[in-house]
Design a protein around this motif. Sequence first.
Motif, mmCIF file in Angstrom:
data_model
loop_
_atom_site.group_PDB
_atom_site.id
_atom_site.type_symbol
_atom_site.label_atom_id
_atom_site.label_comp_id
_atom_site.label_asym_id
_atom_site.label_seq_id
_atom_site.Cartn_x
_atom_site.Cartn_y
_atom_site.Cartn_z
ATOM 1 N N ILE A 56 0.801 -1.243 -0.019
ATOM 2 C CA ILE A 56 0.073 -0.111 0.107
ATOM 3 C C ILE A 56 0.910 1.083 -0.205
ATOM 4 C CG2 ILE A 56 -1.622 1.378 1.437
ATOM 5 C CD1 ILE A 56 -2.907 -1.282 2.286
ATOM 6 N N LEU A 57 1.777 1.223 0.987
ATOM 7 C CA LEU A 57 2.735 2.450 0.863
ATOM 8 C C LEU A 57 3.178 2.616 -0.340
ATOM 9 C CD1 LEU A 57 4.238 4.686 2.634
ATOM 10 C CD2 LEU A 57 5.913 3.027 3.410
ATOM 11 N N HIS A 58 4.235 1.622 -1.038
ATOM 12 C CA HIS A 58 4.827 1.942 -2.211
ATOM 13 C C HIS A 58 3.911 2.117 -3.305
ATOM 14 C CE1 HIS A 58 8.734 0.927 -0.702
ATOM 15 N NE2 HIS A 58 8.126 0.262 0.177
ATOM 16 N N GLY A 59 2.679 1.658 -3.446
ATOM 17 C CA GLY A 59 1.625 1.863 -4.388
ATOM 18 C C GLY A 59 1.103 3.434 -4.349
ATOM 19 N N TYR A 60 1.059 3.926 -2.990
ATOM 20 C CA TYR A 60 0.536 5.259 -2.735
ATOM 21 C C TYR A 60 1.692 6.159 -3.421
ATOM 22 C CZ TYR A 60 0.051 9.715 -0.221
ATOM 23 O OH TYR A 60 -0.046 10.695 -0.207
ATOM 24 N N LEU A 61 3.113 6.015 -3.192
ATOM 25 C CA LEU A 61 4.136 6.716 -3.557
ATOM 26 C C LEU A 61 4.409 6.654 -5.035
ATOM 27 C CD1 LEU A 61 6.701 5.824 -0.482
ATOM 28 C CD2 LEU A 61 5.173 7.850 -0.879
ATOM 29 N N LYS A 62 4.155 5.500 -5.581
ATOM 30 C CA LYS A 62 4.302 5.383 -7.155
ATOM 31 C C LYS A 62 3.072 6.144 -7.697
ATOM 32 C CE LYS A 62 4.879 2.385 -11.033
ATOM 33 N NZ LYS A 62 5.634 3.491 -11.559
ATOM 34 N N ILE A 63 1.830 6.351 -7.369
ATOM 35 C CA ILE A 63 0.945 6.889 -7.892
ATOM 36 C C ILE A 63 1.116 8.370 -7.814
ATOM 37 C CG2 ILE A 63 -1.649 7.808 -7.554
ATOM 38 C CD1 ILE A 63 -2.223 4.665 -6.994
ATOM 39 N N ILE A 64 1.577 9.030 -6.774
ATOM 40 C CA ILE A 64 1.733 10.445 -6.284
ATOM 41 C C ILE A 64 3.085 10.664 -7.342
ATOM 42 C CG2 ILE A 64 2.815 12.106 -4.890
ATOM 43 C CD1 ILE A 64 -0.182 11.252 -4.328
ATOM 44 N N GLY A 65 4.005 10.089 -7.423
ATOM 45 C CA GLY A 65 5.230 10.088 -8.426
ATOM 46 C C GLY A 65 4.846 10.117 -9.835
ATOM 47 N N THR A 66 4.067 9.256 -10.162
ATOM 48 C CA THR A 66 3.581 9.050 -11.609
ATOM 49 C C THR A 66 2.773 10.373 -12.063
ATOM 50 O OG1 THR A 66 3.874 6.779 -11.454
ATOM 51 C CG2 THR A 66 2.413 7.676 -13.180
ATOM 52 N N PHE A 67 1.983 10.830 -10.986
ATOM 53 C CA PHE A 67 1.044 11.943 -11.406
ATOM 54 C C PHE A 67 1.964 13.245 -11.618
ATOM 55 C CE2 PHE A 67 -1.219 15.569 -9.806
ATOM 56 C CZ PHE A 67 -2.505 15.500 -10.927
ATOM 57 N N LEU A 68 2.873 13.568 -10.533
ATOM 58 C CA LEU A 68 3.734 14.431 -10.625
ATOM 59 C C LEU A 68 4.727 14.346 -11.697
ATOM 60 C CD1 LEU A 68 4.631 14.998 -6.641
ATOM 61 C CD2 LEU A 68 2.979 16.482 -8.230
ATOM 62 N N GLY A 69 5.047 13.267 -12.289
ATOM 63 C CA GLY A 69 5.838 13.315 -13.500
ATOM 64 C C GLY A 69 5.194 13.445 -14.568
ATOM 65 N N ALA A 70 4.155 13.232 -14.809
ATOM 66 C CA ALA A 70 3.072 13.324 -15.704
ATOM 67 C C ALA A 70 2.648 15.031 -16.005
ATOM 68 C CB ALA A 70 1.602 12.786 -15.552
#
Length: 158
Positions: A56-70
Amino acid sequence: MPTSINNSKINNITIIQNAIGASLACELSKIAGSSHPYLAPLAVIICLHATLGESILHGYLKIIGTFLGALATGFIAPYIGSNAWSIGLVVLLGMGMPRLLALSNEVGNHAAISALLILAFHNNGGYTIDRVRDTIIGVFIAILVKWVVGTIMGKVKG
């Protein structure tokens, strides 16, 4: 010796979880209309960890990072071309935005990777949208698979 057997069993379960999760995520991504369905299994593999909480933690961080990268690259990629300077710029933006927001290095890494890939593939029909949507799908599937297997394993043990 029992520890290595126990770790081997956990590793085998993780391999099976990844295989099942990657397959499900790919299919769900296709159903959702992705032109890049390999992105969802990639998110599964990155986010499936030893425990549900870690996933859950790594998934949350990946979503936030992917959104910011986009966000950092999606709007400018068509105008800056793909060269050494533009790569440096999107990596700077991808890693800099999370830093300014006091987010973790992991978020910055995911943002930079997404920014770089969006720059590279922005001409590839809807890549930015697919990147964000398929990441969310992959994270959801990773967490679901981890939860289902954990529930089953808990019932088997108990």
